[in-house]
Motif scaffolding. Structure first.
Motif, PDB file in Angstrom:
ATOM      1  N   LEU A 176      -4.521   5.711  -7.249  1.00  0.00           N
ATOM      2  CA  LEU A 176      -4.499   6.962  -7.996  1.00  0.00           C
ATOM      3  C   LEU A 176      -3.865   8.056  -7.146  1.00  0.00           C
ATOM      4  N   ARG A 177      -3.318   9.064  -7.789  1.00  0.00           N
ATOM      5  CA  ARG A 177      -2.738  10.171  -7.029  1.00  0.00           C
ATOM      6  C   ARG A 177      -3.818  10.812  -6.157  1.00  0.00           C
ATOM      7  N   GLY A 178      -3.522  10.906  -4.856  1.00  0.00           N
ATOM      8  CA  GLY A 178      -4.487  11.466  -3.925  1.00  0.00           C
ATOM      9  C   GLY A 178      -5.549  10.491  -3.482  1.00  0.00           C
ATOM     10  N   GLY A 179      -5.484   9.245  -3.965  1.00  0.00           N
ATOM     11  CA  GLY A 179      -6.494   8.256  -3.624  1.00  0.00           C
ATOM     12  C   GLY A 179      -6.017   7.268  -2.571  1.00  0.00           C
ATOM     13  N   THR A 180      -6.813   6.226  -2.376  1.00  0.00           N
ATOM     14  CA  THR A 180      -6.530   5.186  -1.393  1.00  0.00           C
ATOM     15  C   THR A 180      -6.159   3.896  -2.108  1.00  0.00           C
ATOM     16  N   GLU A 205       1.939   9.463  -5.767  1.00  0.00           N
ATOM     17  CA  GLU A 205       2.040  10.852  -5.338  1.00  0.00           C
ATOM     18  C   GLU A 205       3.237  11.570  -5.946  1.00  0.00           C
ATOM     19  N   HIS A 206       4.351  10.862  -6.114  1.00  0.00           N
ATOM     20  CA  HIS A 206       5.596  11.530  -6.501  1.00  0.00           C
ATOM     21  C   HIS A 206       6.111  11.158  -7.895  1.00  0.00           C
ATOM     22  N   LEU A 207       5.663  10.059  -8.460  1.00  0.00           N
ATOM     23  CA  LEU A 207       6.268   9.591  -9.702  1.00  0.00           C
ATOM     24  C   LEU A 207       5.316   9.535 -10.879  1.00  0.00           C
ATOM     25  N   ALA A 208       4.019   9.425 -10.650  1.00  0.00           N
ATOM     26  CA  ALA A 208       3.094   9.198 -11.751  1.00  0.00           C
ATOM     27  C   ALA A 208       1.698   9.665 -11.361  1.00  0.00           C
ATOM     28  N   ASP A 209       0.746   9.496 -12.294  1.00  0.00           N
ATOM     29  CA  ASP A 209      -0.654   9.797 -12.007  1.00  0.00           C
ATOM     30  C   ASP A 209      -1.342   8.623 -11.318  1.00  0.00           C
ATOM     31  N   ALA A 210      -0.829   7.431 -11.522  1.00  0.00           N
ATOM     32  CA  ALA A 210      -1.353   6.236 -10.863  1.00  0.00           C
ATOM     33  C   ALA A 210      -0.240   5.204 -10.796  1.00  0.00           C
ATOM     34  N   ALA A 211      -0.322   4.314  -9.813  1.00  0.00           N
ATOM     35  CA  ALA A 211       0.715   3.291  -9.645  1.00  0.00           C
ATOM     36  C   ALA A 211       0.071   1.970  -9.263  1.00  0.00           C
ATOM     37  N   LEU A 212       0.685   0.898  -9.745  1.00  0.00           N
ATOM     38  CA  LEU A 212       0.251  -0.451  -9.391  1.00  0.00           C
ATOM     39  C   LEU A 212       1.442  -1.202  -8.820  1.00  0.00           C
ATOM     40  N   VAL A 213       1.239  -1.872  -7.710  1.00  0.00           N
ATOM     41  CA  VAL A 213       2.258  -2.748  -7.125  1.00  0.00           C
ATOM     42  C   VAL A 213       1.741  -4.171  -7.272  1.00  0.00           C
ATOM     43  N   ILE A 214       2.497  -4.995  -7.969  1.00  0.00           N
ATOM     44  CA  ILE A 214       2.063  -6.348  -8.296  1.00  0.00           C
ATOM     45  C   ILE A 214       3.018  -7.333  -7.643  1.00  0.00           C
ATOM     46  N   ALA A 215       2.478  -8.218  -6.814  1.00  0.00           N
ATOM     47  CA  ALA A 215       3.275  -9.246  -6.153  1.00  0.00           C
ATOM     48  C   ALA A 215       3.355 -10.483  -7.043  1.00  0.00           C
ATOM     49  N   ASP A 271       0.832  -1.215   0.000  1.00  0.00           N
ATOM     50  CA  ASP A 271       0.000   0.000   0.000  1.00  0.00           C
ATOM     51  C   ASP A 271       0.862   1.258   0.000  1.00  0.00           C
ATOM     52  N   VAL A 272       1.866   1.290   0.870  1.00  0.00           N
ATOM     53  CA  VAL A 272       2.731   2.474   0.969  1.00  0.00           C
ATOM     54  C   VAL A 272       3.495   2.686  -0.326  1.00  0.00           C
ATOM     55  N   THR A 273       3.979   1.607  -0.941  1.00  0.00           N
ATOM     56  CA  THR A 273       4.703   1.725  -2.207  1.00  0.00           C
ATOM     57  C   THR A 273       3.813   2.338  -3.276  1.00  0.00           C
ATOM     58  N   ALA A 274       2.583   1.857  -3.379  1.00  0.00           N
ATOM     59  CA  ALA A 274       1.662   2.386  -4.388  1.00  0.00           C
ATOM     60  C   ALA A 274       1.329   3.854  -4.112  1.00  0.00           C
ATOM     61  N   GLU A 275       1.104   4.208  -2.841  1.00  0.00           N
ATOM     62  CA  GLU A 275       0.782   5.600  -2.496  1.00  0.00           C
ATOM     63  C   GLU A 275       1.933   6.540  -2.838  1.00  0.00           C
ATOM     64  N   LEU A 276       3.144   6.181  -2.423  1.00  0.00           N
ATOM     65  CA  LEU A 276       4.304   7.045  -2.678  1.00  0.00           C
ATOM     66  C   LEU A 276       4.566   7.196  -4.172  1.00  0.00           C
ATOM     67  N   ALA A 277       4.463   6.104  -4.909  1.00  0.00           N
ATOM     68  CA  ALA A 277       4.722   6.160  -6.350  1.00  0.00           C
ATOM     69  C   ALA A 277       3.681   7.020  -7.056  1.00  0.00           C
TER      70      ALA A 277
END
Length: 525
Positions: free
Chosen positions: A155-159, A132-142, A124-130
């Motif tokens: 999404l940026r600013g989302g949960t 917020e600071h690197l893109a408009d949206a981020a996905l972390v896939i295990a 969750d933290v990885t997706a939030e930081l990415a």
């Protein structure tokens, strides 16, 4: 206006006699007008709208290059401007500011990611930081577990939102390789229009640029990071892709540490279940109950142990073993596990306590452990309404027999502790329990527990005997609970050794029904 050849190259429209305002950029023209205005102090360089200090060089853009403009007041009252190309310095300062900003972000991200050893929280933290600071949206896939792909989307600013997708990662260019730990595919090789629907968050719009980079782990890949930018915005630059990989390295390390911690915790839980004493119940008409408390409240296992091994054939005796390994904590618990396994392997010899003790003694002497154990064995079999016991102590406290009259007797058995001497002789005694009578096996953690009203006084065997004399007719579970409760109250918050107690009881042959007519009531003689 006069000019030299260099000025003619920089400002092609320059002609002799041309007005300065018609040739130079507006920022330089305005500065010149200010400098030449009445009341302007000679030699004073004007400030700029960007907050420059007076007498600082004036800066501005000519074409795509940045210049510093320095005025010089001549004797005839005219102003000569000489320009210095500052583009490289400006780019260097901008790069330095960006590098400092990125370094601060990576330090903050590392601290935030490593503050938790929960894998879900790390994702969750990885997706939030990415996002917020690197893109408009981020996905972390295990990595895939079974046929489902754990995906956290933010999404940026989302949960962050967790989903499990039944998809083939190799259908997405670069994703399958990233999940296997291969180097990332450059974003220019990935067509944003080919992004599958599960990868695009709801309401995101059209994808304009994609970065897919592995999340490196400790020896094995921790997953993959996917960054998305909307169409119409700036695409990812090569520098941004490199920075994304730096962030992914830190996130992957945190996720890998969390996964290793979860795996180690799972392994520990499995081992703990094997080391913890079993829950006891009635076996072949004999009631058993046991209780254990380790020396430290934060530990679950220690050096005390007990086991009840039911007879392989109905009508034969079950074997009870209670012991106390020298030491406490995890190291002692490991040895108790080995002793319990050894005794289990010796069950075919359960009718001969001395032989079991001798073989266990040999096994401990041949091991690398420089520890010994005290042990008491009890064979119990129901015959009619009574329970016949054979008791053998090997350096352990003698069992106590609680008679129906309230008398507490000490079983006549003695022996040498196990694992210290070449021989471990022991004497076996036989005892018969009438209905309602019990045999109590215990470790010295109970009798040597220090506390009491003044503190520092041992609970002692005499006090234990008085407690047991008050437990006449009580079920085995109740006797264990009472002994444990009083010993714990005696110790209070003080330090103590491991405590273990096992009660073997001959059940009452009759009992009253409870008031509601369904549950069992108090036993009668």
């Amino acid at each position: 206006m006069q000019h030299n050849d260099a000025a003619n190259l920089l400002l092609p429209g320059t002609r002799a006699g041309t007005r300065l305002v018609d040739v130079v950029p507006a920022w330089l023209s305005a500065a010149h007008a200010t400098l030449c205005s009445p009341g302007q102090a000679p030699g004073r360089t004007p400030g700029t709208s960007t907050g420059q200090e007076p007498n600082a060089p004036l800066t501005g853009m000519i074409g795509e290059r940045a210049f510093e403009a320095h005025p010089s007041l001549r004797d005839d009252g005219t102003v000569a401007w000489w320009l210095v190309d500052d583009t490289d310095h400006l780019l260097a300062r901008k790069a330095l500011r960006m590098e400092r900003k990125r370094t601060a972000f990576l330090a903050e991200a590392s601290s935030t990611l490593l503050s938790s050893l929960n894998l879900g929280r790390c994702m969750d933290v990885t997706a939030e930081l990415a996002a917020e600071h690197l893109a408009d949206a981020a996905l972390v896939i295990a990595p895939t577990y079974g046929r489902r792909l754990p995906v956290v989307t933010c999404l940026r600013g989302g949960t962050p939102v967790l989903a499990h997708e039944s998809v083939d990662p190799d259908e997405v260019p670069g994703l399958g390789e990233a999940l296997r730990g291969f180097p990332p595919v450059p974003s220019r090789w990935i067509d944003p229009s080919t992004a599958p629907s599960w990868m695009v968050p709801e309401g995101f719009g059209t994808v304009g640029s994609i970065v897919i980079t592995p999340l490196p782990g400790h020896g094995v890949p921790a997953g993959a990071l996917v960054l998305l930018r909307r169409s119409g915005g700036a695409a990812f630059t090569e520098s941004e892709e490199v920075f994304a990989r730096l962030f992914a390295a830190r996130a992957g390390a945190a996720m890998s540490a969390a996964r290793l911690y979860a795996e180690q915790t799972s392994i520990t839980e499995v081992l703990m279940r094997e080391l913890l004493p079993p829950s006891l119940h009635q076996i072949s008409g004999v009631d058993y109950a046991g209780g254990y408390r380790p020396s430290a409240d934060h530990e679950r296992v220690g050096g005390d142990f007990y086991d009840v091994h039911p007879a392989a054939v109905e009508g034969e005796a079950s074997l009870v073993a209670l012991g106390d390994v020298c030491g406490k904590g995890l190291e002692a618990a490991v040895l108790t596990g080995k002793i319990r396994n050894t005794l289990h392997a010796l069950l075919p010899l359960a009718d001969d306590h001395q032989r079991m003790i001798s073989l266990l003694n040999t096994a401990l002497l041949n091991s690398h452990h420089a520890r010994f154990v005290t042990l008491v064995l009890a064979s119990a079999v129901r015959e009619g309404n009574a329970v016949n016991l054979r008791l053998t102590s090997a350096g352990h406290l003698s069992p106590l027999i609680v008679r129906a009259s309230g008398t507490v007797e000490e079983a006549e058995t003695r022996g040498t502790l196990v694992g210290a001497m070449p021989e471990a002789p022991a004497r076996t005694t036989s005892v018969t329990l009438a209905p309602g009578e019990s045999c109590v096996l215990y470790t010295d953690g109970i009798t040597e527990a220090e506390g009491g009203p003044m503190g520092g006084t041992q609970f002692g065997e005499e006090r234990l005997r008085r407690v047991l004399s008050e437990c006449v007719g009580m079920p085995s579970e109740s006797i264990v609970e009472r002994v444990q409760m009083l010993a714990s109250q005696w110790v209070g918050k003080g330090r103590h050794d491991d405590m273990a107690v096992v009660v073997i009881s001959a059940p009452r042959t009759h009992h009253l029904s409870a008031v509601n007519g369904h549950t069992r009531g108090r036993f009668t003689a």
